[in-house]
Design a protein around this motif. Structure first.
Motif, mmCIF file in Angstrom:
data_model
loop_
_atom_site.group_PDB
_atom_site.id
_atom_site.type_symbol
_atom_site.label_atom_id
_atom_site.label_comp_id
_atom_site.label_asym_id
_atom_site.label_seq_id
_atom_site.Cartn_x
_atom_site.Cartn_y
_atom_site.Cartn_z
ATOM 1 N N TYR A 47 0.870 -1.178 0.000
ATOM 2 C CA TYR A 47 0.000 0.000 0.000
ATOM 3 C C TYR A 47 0.906 1.227 0.000
ATOM 4 N N VAL A 48 0.662 2.151 -0.923
ATOM 5 C CA VAL A 48 1.517 3.323 -1.045
ATOM 6 C C VAL A 48 1.006 4.431 -0.133
ATOM 7 N N VAL A 49 1.796 4.727 0.905
ATOM 8 C CA VAL A 49 1.494 5.843 1.802
ATOM 9 C C VAL A 49 1.940 7.138 1.131
ATOM 10 N N ARG A 50 3.119 7.079 0.538
ATOM 11 C CA ARG A 50 3.688 8.245 -0.156
ATOM 12 C C ARG A 50 4.654 7.729 -1.210
ATOM 13 N N GLY A 51 4.668 8.378 -2.376
ATOM 14 C CA GLY A 51 5.618 8.012 -3.414
ATOM 15 C C GLY A 51 4.935 7.578 -4.691
ATOM 16 N N CYS A 52 5.732 7.006 -5.581
ATOM 17 C CA CYS A 52 5.238 6.546 -6.880
ATOM 18 C C CYS A 52 6.070 5.342 -7.318
ATOM 19 N N LEU A 53 5.378 4.280 -7.726
ATOM 20 C CA LEU A 53 6.022 3.068 -8.220
ATOM 21 C C LEU A 53 5.375 2.673 -9.535
ATOM 22 N N ARG A 54 6.033 1.774 -10.242
ATOM 23 C CA ARG A 54 5.428 1.204 -11.434
ATOM 24 C C ARG A 54 5.738 -0.282 -11.485
ATOM 25 N N SER A 55 4.807 -1.030 -12.055
ATOM 26 C CA SER A 55 5.072 -2.437 -12.366
ATOM 27 C C SER A 55 5.176 -2.530 -13.883
ATOM 28 N N TYR A 56 6.105 -3.351 -14.341
ATOM 29 C CA TYR A 56 6.319 -3.487 -15.781
ATOM 30 C C TYR A 56 6.952 -4.824 -16.091
ATOM 31 N N PHE A 57 6.875 -5.180 -17.362
ATOM 32 C CA PHE A 57 7.628 -6.344 -17.809
ATOM 33 C C PHE A 57 8.438 -5.953 -19.034
ATOM 34 N N THR A 58 9.483 -6.701 -19.267
ATOM 35 C CA THR A 58 10.372 -6.468 -20.392
ATOM 36 C C THR A 58 10.225 -7.647 -21.344
ATOM 37 N N ASP A 59 9.912 -7.340 -22.609
ATOM 38 C CA ASP A 59 9.711 -8.418 -23.574
ATOM 39 C C ASP A 59 11.050 -8.935 -24.108
ATOM 40 N N ILE A 60 10.986 -9.914 -25.007
ATOM 41 C CA ILE A 60 12.214 -10.559 -25.478
ATOM 42 C C ILE A 60 13.094 -9.632 -26.302
ATOM 43 N N SER A 61 12.538 -8.524 -26.794
ATOM 44 C CA SER A 61 13.360 -7.553 -27.525
ATOM 45 C C SER A 61 13.836 -6.425 -26.615
ATOM 46 N N ALA A 62 13.718 -6.622 -25.295
ATOM 47 C CA ALA A 62 14.170 -5.680 -24.264
ATOM 48 C C ALA A 62 13.330 -4.402 -24.201
ATOM 49 N N LYS A 63 12.112 -4.447 -24.740
ATOM 50 C CA LYS A 63 11.205 -3.308 -24.662
ATOM 51 C C LYS A 63 10.389 -3.410 -23.372
ATOM 52 N N GLU A 64 10.336 -2.292 -22.625
ATOM 53 C CA GLU A 64 9.575 -2.260 -21.380
ATOM 54 C C GLU A 64 8.112 -1.917 -21.650
ATOM 55 N N HIS A 65 7.228 -2.593 -20.908
ATOM 56 C CA HIS A 65 5.792 -2.351 -20.991
ATOM 57 C C HIS A 65 5.287 -2.075 -19.574
ATOM 58 N N THR A 66 4.960 -0.810 -19.296
ATOM 59 C CA THR A 66 4.463 -0.444 -17.969
ATOM 60 C C THR A 66 3.022 -0.917 -17.837
ATOM 61 N N ILE A 67 2.741 -1.656 -16.781
ATOM 62 C CA ILE A 67 1.427 -2.220 -16.533
ATOM 63 C C ILE A 67 0.627 -1.325 -15.600
ATOM 64 N N GLN A 68 1.267 -0.809 -14.565
ATOM 65 C CA GLN A 68 0.564 -0.029 -13.554
ATOM 66 C C GLN A 68 1.497 0.992 -12.946
ATOM 67 N N PHE A 69 0.940 2.144 -12.615
ATOM 68 C CA PHE A 69 1.582 3.088 -11.720
ATOM 69 C C PHE A 69 0.841 2.993 -10.390
ATOM 70 N N ALA A 70 1.552 3.133 -9.305
ATOM 71 C CA ALA A 70 0.920 3.142 -7.981
ATOM 72 C C ALA A 70 1.367 4.407 -7.268
ATOM 73 N N ILE A 71 0.384 5.205 -6.884
ATOM 74 C CA ILE A 71 0.627 6.452 -6.178
ATOM 75 C C ILE A 71 -0.082 6.378 -4.833
ATOM 76 N N THR A 72 -0.031 7.436 -4.068
ATOM 77 C CA THR A 72 -0.617 7.461 -2.735
ATOM 78 C C THR A 72 -2.027 6.858 -2.734
ATOM 79 N N ASP A 73 -2.248 5.950 -1.792
ATOM 80 C CA ASP A 73 -3.534 5.293 -1.551
ATOM 81 C C ASP A 73 -3.829 4.184 -2.569
#
Length: 189
Positions: A47-73
């Motif tokens: 649970y994010v009290v303060r800050g910003c995170l992201r979840s992502y995966f990297t495909d076989i060609s090394a390209k990042e795909h951001t799935i979610q950002f998580a911010i306060t609450d």
């Protein structure tokens, strides 16, 4: 952290608040650090009290795909790993110094079994999460990049100051250059 802030709208006795306090661990994480890597197994959600995170995966060609950002609450995890006890497919990166509350799956289940109404809270959060992902998938399949960007701005107001352009572009499935063009077009109108 006041537990009542997390479980807004749910009546929790002082005794149950103390129980939850014992189950939740406060952690701090610095910008650039990672909570989780692909291949790990996680038993935690955060649970994010303060800050910003992201979840992502990297495909076989090394390209990042951001799935979610998580911010306060907001809550964040690799939910496939969390619920199914499988290896993580996502990486979770801290984009801004953060204070998080860490809750294990076993402790969440114990809290739900013990405290009336809390299972409804977690079910509601899970249902909202699934609904958001479904809308996003449909949007990715049927909307223009400009429409997806406008949806992003509505979903994550004020986040653009917290994250890099390429993170937003990877969330939208476009290049940073396309994102710049879209922003310029919107600014002109």
């Amino acid at each position: 952290m006041d537990i009542a802030n997390i479980f807004k709208g749910y009546q929790i006795s002082n005794e149950h608040q103390r129980m939850i306090d014992k189950k939740i661990t406060t952690i701090t994480i610095s910008k650039g650090e990672n909570l989780l890597f692909p291949g790990d197994t996680t038993t935690y959600q955060y649970y994010v009290v303060r800050g910003c995170l992201r979840s992502y995966f990297t495909d076989i060609s090394a390209k990042e795909h951001t799935i979610q950002f998580a911010i306060t609450d907001w809550w964040i995890s690799d939910y496939t790993s969390f619920f199914k006890k499988e290896k993580a497919i996502l990486q979770i990166e801290c984009l801004q110094d953060a204070v998080l509350l860490r809750l294990s799956r076993d402790d969440m289940n114990e809290i739900c079994a013990t405290i009336p109404g809390i299972e409804e809270y977690f079910r509601f959060k899970t249902e909202s999460y699934i609904g958001s992902f479904q809308r996003r998938i449909i949007g990715d399949l049927s909307k223009t990049a400009k429409e997806r960007y406008q949806d992003f701005v509505n979903t994550y107001p004020n986040i653009e100051q917290l994250v890099k352009n390429y993170h937003i572009a990877s969330y939208l499935g476009i290049t940073s250059e396309s994102l710049s063009r879209i922003r310029k077009e919107i600014a002109r109108n």
